[in-house]
Design an enzyme around this catalytic site. Structure first.
Site, short mmCIF file in Angstrom:
data_model
loop_
_atom_site.label_atom_id
_atom_site.label_comp_id
_atom_site.label_asym_id
_atom_site.label_seq_id
_atom_site.Cartn_x
_atom_site.Cartn_y
_atom_site.Cartn_z
N ASP A 93 0.83 -1.21 0.00
CA ASP A 93 0.00 0.00 0.00
C ASP A 93 0.86 1.27 0.00
O ASP A 93 2.00 1.24 0.45
CB ASP A 93 -0.90 -0.03 1.25
CG ASP A 93 -2.14 0.86 1.12
OD1 ASP A 93 -2.25 1.61 0.12
OD2 ASP A 93 -3.00 0.78 2.01
N ASP A 171 -6.50 -5.98 -2.07
CA ASP A 171 -7.04 -5.86 -0.71
C ASP A 171 -8.55 -5.64 -0.74
O ASP A 171 -9.17 -5.57 -1.81
CB ASP A 171 -6.29 -4.72 0.02
CG ASP A 171 -6.00 -5.06 1.47
OD1 ASP A 171 -6.77 -5.84 2.07
OD2 ASP A 171 -5.02 -4.52 2.02
N TRP A 205 -8.93 -11.48 3.55
CA TRP A 205 -8.81 -11.71 5.00
C TRP A 205 -9.59 -12.93 5.49
O TRP A 205 -9.84 -13.07 6.70
CB TRP A 205 -9.27 -10.48 5.81
CG TRP A 205 -8.92 -9.16 5.23
CD1 TRP A 205 -7.71 -8.81 4.69
CD2 TRP A 205 -9.76 -7.99 5.13
NE1 TRP A 205 -7.75 -7.50 4.27
CE2 TRP A 205 -8.99 -6.97 4.53
CE3 TRP A 205 -11.07 -7.71 5.51
CZ2 TRP A 205 -9.50 -5.70 4.28
CZ3 TRP A 205 -11.58 -6.44 5.27
CH2 TRP A 205 -10.80 -5.45 4.66
N ASP A 226 -4.67 -9.73 9.24
CA ASP A 226 -3.23 -9.43 9.16
C ASP A 226 -2.43 -10.12 10.27
O ASP A 226 -2.88 -10.21 11.41
CB ASP A 226 -3.00 -7.92 9.26
CG ASP A 226 -3.28 -7.22 7.94
OD1 ASP A 226 -3.82 -7.86 7.02
OD2 ASP A 226 -2.96 -6.02 7.85
#
Ligand SMILES: *[C@@H]1O[C@H](CO)[C@@H](O)[C@H](O)[C@H]1NC(C)=O
Ligand SMILES: *[C@@H]1O[C@H](CO)[C@@H](O)[C@H](O)[C@H]1NC(C)=O
Ligand SMILES: *[C@@H]1O[C@H](CO)[C@@H](O)[C@H](O)[C@H]1NC(C)=O
Ligand SMILES: *[C@@H]1O[C@H](CO)[C@@H](O)[C@H](O)[C@H]1NC(C)=O
Length: 406
Positions: A93, A171, A205, A226
């Site tokens: 990012d 993401d 995720w 994460d």
């Protein structure tokens, strides 16, 4: 109940049983349908073994620039890590400007990537490495410092392909609440349409169990939130990821997130457990520390070729936890050439003597094996039959390859 009612009840029971009997075959149909999708949708030929490389996030977070990326590429080569397979240099990012250009394209931030991503890709390629980049299946990326690709999938995929990007981590932030099963496939098609093989890493995720739908959509899928650079968090990623073992296969891997080895939050023994579990889980091996400044102890861990070879074994089957009795946990999985990889992991605060039984790890009784210790780099003098016992230190592990002696 009269006899007529009994007949109706019976007919209903029989009908229900017939429907139940149909379930397995319709599940089979779904699988073969999925295989067709896989060929049609992604079919980029990438990820036949888990990807290996480096990513900027775990160490640098948003504090990245083109100097750091270039120096990291240099370091991957000069340390010999690239020869071991660590080829992807992945910018995470915060690389793009918050504004798209007048044609709606993503542009890199002038202040930190003044030469642009194409120049960086050319540089990384000139070193025999591959360049990865980061995007988001929403309106903004997670840092909220750059635009997401929702609604811009084809434009952004085309931009990435024109720059020479080899890997996309995608993401899931600021998605407006719509389903990842819909949003991620749009990018799959967009990447496919570019004609450039780009490894597609779904970073969803684990919210909607992407292991169940990821194979036709991406080359890997995050199964967890994460990772953090501490023991409990690392072990919990490993455990969540393990549940989905049967869905991993060449071309599509479960991803318990990037490595924290070398970032300072765990002991060397704990980092050895970290790499060992990621290796046997056929997880992507993406180094997350500053490889420009790496200690010998850390290098000895991430450069362990014997452990890397387990991860890259062409059978591509993810190991499972086959037995756990409190803290001592036994993981095992098959490797090519009838071999078995065995991990004795001790997640507790005390030393333990641990025994793996052949029954638990997929070896027929009476099989005699030769044992290679992958962290001590030695072949044990003794052969073993039916079981193997070893002393395992607290928050430590023993990792072995067992080869049947014929
Ligand atoms: C970035 O730099 C280029 C070339 O110097 C310039 O054309 C462009 O307007 C700049 N973009 C931004 C957002 O400052
Ligand atoms: C990148 O960051 C490093 C350290 O933070 C700095 O020394 C270097 O000049 C920066 N380079 C660019 C292009 O911003
Ligand atoms: C290099 O790593 C050591 C710890 O291993 C650390 O103390 C030092 O600050 C690092 N240097 C740079 C330039 O990051
Ligand atoms: C291991 O196997 C050997 C040989 O079959 C047997 O004698 C021994 O009792 C076993 N040990 C354990 C701890 O199961």
């Amino acid at each position: 109940m009269n006899s007529r009612e009994v007949e109706v009840q019976l007919a209903l029971v029989i009908l229900t049983m017939m429907i139940l009997c149909l379930v397995p075959s319709s599940a089979k149909e779904r699988l073969s349908h999925g295989e067709t999708y896989r060929r049609n949708l992604l079919a980029n030929g990438l990820g036949l073994t888990p990807p290996m490389g480096w990513s900027s996030w775990n160490h640098f977070h948003c504090n990245i620039n083109e100097t750091i990326i270039r120096e990291t590429a240099d370091a991957l080569v000069s340390t010999g890590l690239s020869d071991l397979g660590y080829k992807y240099v992945n910018i995470d990012d915060c690389w793009a400007d918050i504004h798209r250009d007048d044609k709606g394209r993503l542009v890199s931030k002038n202040s930190t990537f003044p030469s642009g991503i194409k120049a960086l890709a050319d540089y990384v390629h000139s070193k025999g490495l591959k360049l990865g980049i980061y995007g988001d299946a929403g309106y903004f990326t997670c840092s909220h410092m750059m635009p997401g690709s929702l609604g811009y999938e084809e434009k952004d995929a085309k931009t990435f392909a024109e720059w020479g990007i080899d890997y996309l981590k995608y993401d899931n932030c600021y998605n407006g609440g719509s389903k990842p099963t819909i949003r991620y496939k749009v990018m799959t098609r967009a990447l496919m349409k570019t004609g450039r093989p780009i490894f597609f890493s779904l970073c969803e995720w684990g919210d909607m169990h992407p292991a169940l739908w990821g194979n036709p959509v991406g080359n890997s899928w995050r199964t967890t939130g994460d990772i953090r650079d501490n023991w409990d968090n690392m072990i919990s990623r490993a455990d969540i990821n393990e549940v989905f073992a049967e869905y991993a296969r060449p071309g599509g891997w479960n991803d318990p997130d990037m490595l924290e080895i070398g970032n300072g939050g765990m002991t060397l023994d704990e980092y050895r457990v970290h790499l060992s579990i990621w290796a046997i889980s056929k997880a992507p091996l993406l180094i997350g520390c500053d490889v420009r400044n790496i200690s010998k102890d850390i290098m000895d861990i991430i450069a362990n070729k014997e452990v890397i070879d387990v991860n890259q074994d062409n059978l591509g089957i993810q190991a499972k936890k086959v037995r756990w009795e409190g803290d001592p946990t036994i993981w095992a999985g098959p490797l090519s050439n009838m071999r078995v990889v065995l991990l004795l992991a001790n997640t507790g605060p005390n030393h333990h003597s641990m025994t793996a039984n052949w029954d638990d790890i997929g070896l027929p009784q009476e099989t005699v094996v030769e044992v290679r210790d992958l962290w001590e780099h030695e072949t044990l003098k003794q052969h073993f039959v039916n079981n193997l016992t070893a002393m395992v230190t607290r928050h430590g592990c023993k990792m072995y390859i067992l080869t049947p002696v014929l």
